[in-house]
Design a protein around this motif. Structure first.
Motif, mmCIF file in Angstrom:
data_model
loop_
_atom_site.group_PDB
_atom_site.id
_atom_site.type_symbol
_atom_site.label_atom_id
_atom_site.label_comp_id
_atom_site.label_asym_id
_atom_site.label_seq_id
_atom_site.Cartn_x
_atom_site.Cartn_y
_atom_site.Cartn_z
ATOM 1 N N VAL A 9 -6.326 -9.455 37.794
ATOM 2 C CA VAL A 9 -7.257 -10.507 38.185
ATOM 3 C C VAL A 9 -8.252 -9.943 39.192
ATOM 4 O O VAL A 9 -7.869 -9.224 40.122
ATOM 5 C CB VAL A 9 -6.493 -11.713 38.788
ATOM 6 N N LYS A 10 -9.522 -10.281 39.011
ATOM 7 C CA LYS A 10 -10.559 -9.826 39.941
ATOM 8 C C LYS A 10 -10.251 -10.345 41.344
ATOM 9 O O LYS A 10 -9.726 -11.447 41.509
ATOM 10 C CB LYS A 10 -11.933 -10.307 39.486
ATOM 11 N N SER A 11 -10.592 -9.546 42.338
ATOM 12 C CA SER A 11 -10.220 -9.865 43.715
ATOM 13 C C SER A 11 -10.760 -11.208 44.194
ATOM 14 O O SER A 11 -10.044 -11.965 44.857
ATOM 15 C CB SER A 11 -10.659 -8.749 44.661
ATOM 16 N N TYR A 46 -14.611 -13.452 32.977
ATOM 17 C CA TYR A 46 -15.009 -13.612 34.373
ATOM 18 C C TYR A 46 -13.815 -13.437 35.318
ATOM 19 O O TYR A 46 -13.947 -12.910 36.419
ATOM 20 C CB TYR A 46 -15.640 -14.994 34.582
ATOM 21 N N VAL A 47 -12.629 -13.836 34.874
ATOM 22 C CA VAL A 47 -11.434 -13.855 35.725
ATOM 23 C C VAL A 47 -10.730 -12.505 35.797
ATOM 24 O O VAL A 47 -10.225 -12.124 36.846
ATOM 25 C CB VAL A 47 -10.451 -14.941 35.227
ATOM 26 N N ILE A 48 -10.669 -11.775 34.700
ATOM 27 C CA ILE A 48 -9.838 -10.574 34.683
ATOM 28 C C ILE A 48 -10.643 -9.283 34.730
ATOM 29 O O ILE A 48 -11.812 -9.241 34.386
ATOM 30 C CB ILE A 48 -8.921 -10.532 33.448
ATOM 31 N N HIS A 93 -5.672 -7.426 28.561
ATOM 32 C CA HIS A 93 -4.468 -7.397 29.387
ATOM 33 C C HIS A 93 -3.401 -6.599 28.646
ATOM 34 O O HIS A 93 -3.638 -6.098 27.561
ATOM 35 C CB HIS A 93 -3.999 -8.815 29.731
ATOM 36 N N ILE A 94 -2.240 -6.459 29.261
ATOM 37 C CA ILE A 94 -1.162 -5.725 28.606
ATOM 38 C C ILE A 94 0.061 -6.611 28.468
ATOM 39 O O ILE A 94 0.243 -7.566 29.219
ATOM 40 C CB ILE A 94 -0.808 -4.410 29.338
ATOM 41 N N GLU A 95 0.883 -6.274 27.489
ATOM 42 C CA GLU A 95 2.149 -6.954 27.230
ATOM 43 C C GLU A 95 3.256 -5.923 27.423
ATOM 44 O O GLU A 95 3.209 -4.851 26.834
ATOM 45 C CB GLU A 95 2.208 -7.497 25.801
#
Length: 149
Positions: A9-11, A46-48, A93-95
């Motif tokens: 997640v972006k800071s 925008y979030v990650i 993202h990763i799983e």
């Protein structure tokens, strides 16, 4: 088997949503259910911060020689002491798949906790979720959220 979805997640989002984990959880869950919706794609981007499998593999190789890492197209398999983890790239993202939480805690989660990112983790089987690391319990403005003796 346990499967964990791990999001970087972006800071600025992490600072704002640190105490609003249920909002992030519902958002990530909705995105996984309807990834083609344009407004969700825009919010997701925008979030990650993207987590790239090649960078994860390179970082893991730099840490230790006691681990065997096999990199395929869309996943990495990690073997050590008769145990294994599989890390899949899923979009941005990763799983992580493993046979027990102990395996994830023993090898992979400590690596993320020591990195400078903000990681939100969802246990897909149990709908359990939360922050894995928040820069050694500090956010950008050096405000401490919690500390243990």
């Amino acid at each position: 088997m346990y499967t964990y979805s791990i999001f970087s997640v972006k800071s600025e989002i992490a600072v704002h949503y640190f105490y609003k984990t249920s909002v992030l959880f519902r958002f990530f869950k909705e995105f996984k259910e309807c990834p083609r919706l344009t407004y969700l794609q825009l919010q997701y981007n925008y979030v990650i911060e993207p987590l790239q499998l090649s960078l994860v593999a390179a970082y893991l190789r730099s840490l230790t020689d006691d681990v065997n890492i096999e990199k395929k197209d869309k996943y990495i398999q990690i073997f050590w002491e008769g145990k294994s983890l599989t890390i899949y790239e899923d979009g941005h993202h990763i799983e992580l798949t493993c046979s027990s939480i102990q395996e994830a805690e023993e090898f992979f989660f400590p690596i993320l906790r020591n990195s400078p990112g903000f990681y939100f983790v969802i246990n897909n089987r149990l709908n359990d979720y939360g922050w894995l690391s928040v820069k050694n319990n500090k956010l950008i403005n050096n405000q401490i959220f919690f500390s243990y003796p």
